[in-house]
Design an enzyme around this catalytic site. Sequence first.
Site, PDB file in Angstrom:
ATOM      1  N   ASP A   1       1.204 -11.618  13.132  1.00 12.99           N
ATOM      2  CA  ASP A   1       0.261 -12.576  12.549  1.00 12.99           C
ATOM      3  C   ASP A   1       0.471 -12.605  11.036  1.00 12.99           C
ATOM      4  OD1 ASP A   1      -0.824  -9.923  12.328  1.00 12.99           O
ATOM      5  OD2 ASP A   1      -2.776 -10.767  11.822  1.00 12.99           O
TER       6      ASP A   1
ATOM      7  N   GLU B   1      -3.375  -7.902  12.770  1.00 12.63           N
ATOM      8  CA  GLU B   1      -3.399  -6.940  11.668  1.00 12.63           C
ATOM      9  C   GLU B   1      -4.105  -7.499  10.449  1.00 12.63           C
ATOM     10  OE1 GLU B   1      -2.301  -4.544   8.229  1.00 12.63           O
ATOM     11  OE2 GLU B   1      -1.961  -6.672   8.499  1.00 12.63           O
TER      12      GLU B   1
HETATM   13  N1  BES Z   1       1.334  -5.441   4.828  1.00  5.07           N
HETATM   14  C1  BES Z   1      -0.020  -5.289   4.428  1.00  5.07           C
HETATM   15  C2  BES Z   1      -0.373  -3.884   4.006  1.00  5.07           C
HETATM   16  C3  BES Z   1       0.041  -3.596   2.599  1.00  5.07           C
HETATM   17  C4  BES Z   1      -0.496  -4.349   1.574  1.00  5.07           C
HETATM   18  C5  BES Z   1       0.923  -2.622   2.334  1.00  5.07           C
HETATM   19  C6  BES Z   1      -0.126  -4.107   0.275  1.00  5.07           C
HETATM   20  C7  BES Z   1       1.286  -2.388   1.055  1.00  5.07           C
HETATM   21  C8  BES Z   1       0.769  -3.122   0.014  1.00  5.07           C
HETATM   22  C9  BES Z   1      -0.917  -5.672   5.564  1.00  5.07           C
HETATM   23  O1  BES Z   1      -0.455  -6.806   6.246  1.00  5.07           O
HETATM   24  C10 BES Z   1      -2.277  -6.044   4.995  1.00  5.07           C
HETATM   25  O2  BES Z   1      -2.384  -6.909   4.209  1.00  5.07           O
HETATM   26  N2  BES Z   1      -3.313  -5.342   5.414  1.00  5.07           N
HETATM   27  C11 BES Z   1      -4.639  -5.667   5.059  1.00  5.07           C
HETATM   28  C12 BES Z   1      -5.525  -4.869   5.988  1.00  5.07           C
HETATM   29  C13 BES Z   1      -6.940  -5.381   6.070  1.00  5.07           C
HETATM   30  C14 BES Z   1      -7.012  -6.792   6.571  1.00  5.07           C
HETATM   31  C15 BES Z   1      -7.722  -4.474   6.989  1.00  5.07           C
HETATM   32  C16 BES Z   1      -4.938  -5.326   3.612  1.00  5.07           C
HETATM   33  O3  BES Z   1      -4.408  -4.341   3.059  1.00  5.07           O
HETATM   34  O4  BES Z   1      -5.702  -6.081   2.996  1.00  5.07           O
HETATM   35 ZN    ZN Z   2       1.449  -6.731   6.710  1.00  8.25          ZN
END
Ligand code: BES
Ligand code: ZN
Length: 478
Positions: A101, A168
């Site tokens: 997603d 996710e």
């Molecule tokens: N790929 C990201 C996680 C991430 C963000 C890793 C920045 C390293 C740096 C993931 O898809 C994401 O954005 N996760 C969300 C999780 C939330 C919706 C619970 C986030 O970090 O905001």
């Molecule tokens: Zn991600």
Amino acid sequence: MPAADPKFLKYVDEHEDAFIARLKAAVEIPSVSGNLEYAKDVERMADWLVGQLTDLGVKAEKRGIGKHTLDGKEVDLPPVVIGSIGNDPAKKTVLVYGHYDVQPALKEDGWDYEPFTLTPDPKTGRLYGRGSTDDKGPVMGWLNVLEAHKDLGLEMPVNLKMIFEGMEESGSVNLDKFIESEKDKFFAGLDCMCISDNYWLDTKTPCLTYGLRGVNYYEIKVSGPDRDLHSGVFGGTIHEPMTDLILLMSKLVSPTGEILIPGVKELIAPVTQDEQEKFEKIHFQMSDIQGAVGGDQTLTDDTIKTLMGRMRNPSLSLHGIEGAFSAPGSKTVIPCSVKGKFSIRTTPNLGVENTTELVLKYINDEFKKLGSKNRCEVSLGHGGEPWVTDPNHYNFRAAHKATVAVYGQEPDYTREGGSIPVTLDFANILGLNILLLPVGRGDDGAHSTNEKIDKSNYINGTKLLGSYLYELAAEKKD
Ligand code: BES
Ligand code: ZN
């Protein structure tokens, strides 16, 4: 001498165009999990993945994981896609995770390209498109590795299990339950796990990541009158919800980033000598963050403080106000009910529960002090715990060697400011060591306009993921 089969590495170089075409096909499906309008596309993306995996010789299927409420309607959650290839007891078995997603994207948000059309810039080698780096690029990387092995008739060095989720970006609802329920079935017999869903810190140094911040997302709802009102008629006569809300929101964080909620700062673990040394070793310059931000708004000029601010200390960000007048023009309305949204990125010691307790008490106390006749409700939308692991594990050693083989340089060891809350569920429920092995760079702009992945990162990233599997096979378990 690289441990990866040289035929595999050569295949990757010779199939760049086909691999880019695969990413293009994936980006073209707007699998936005947070918006009901795209629910069919999310499902289509899952079907497309199952099709690809099946063609590549993987036993793959979609699995339903229940329902949730989206835009006020009860609908099926996006399915998880699981797959496995190889079942040789003499080999290690590794689980890989990614998500199919993406975040929403509209050209009008300020994109220079159509967000759901992968657009290469031949001058810079960048491939622009929503999901190119987060997380379709890395997921396609795993498929590319499988394709190379299938076409070359090469045996995979490990048994591979895969789980790709479609929720996710919207909190991975119910994935923990799925992991629990499949613990002794699909997830049986695993040695370790690899997640490729984060980024290098800068634009030139590969890294291995051993920590993530958690994230707690909150909403403050202030409501009063039962309808929106005219400010000429009612201004100066009533307690206005928006005024109360702005005051509350202004008390959460200082302009220099200090969290103002009593008790939070006190929970931050003191920096150990070992940690200090780890941070000092990281290749990072203030220009890296300035490049990624597109400006110079950093809170400090000190690199270590900046790294710690991102990786090992909590932060609080204000995101928006629902119900506020936000269209262009100057409507003289008093909104009757508004919801302020903010989140806290959390670090060890700041669990979902204890942090939320502090947040609720503080906001309710501050609201009482206003003497307002409005109503105030504070709630936690979703919460995810922080995660840190020990990088002295053969899983990390394998990735270290693969990085040196592919990039000719040693990786940095980083913790991430972002969150992948399900990491902790995998770690706790399955008892696995988890390696975060990023493919993209720090300036890729995940979640932002003009998200991209550099072609070299995508192609070398494919080599990296494949080489990691070979190194893992060669590593002695400790
Ligand atoms: N790929 C990201 C996680 C991430 C963000 C890793 C920045 C390293 C740096 C993931 O898809 C994401 O954005 N996760 C969300 C999780 C939330 C919706 C619970 C986030 O970090 O905001
Ligand atoms: Zn991600």
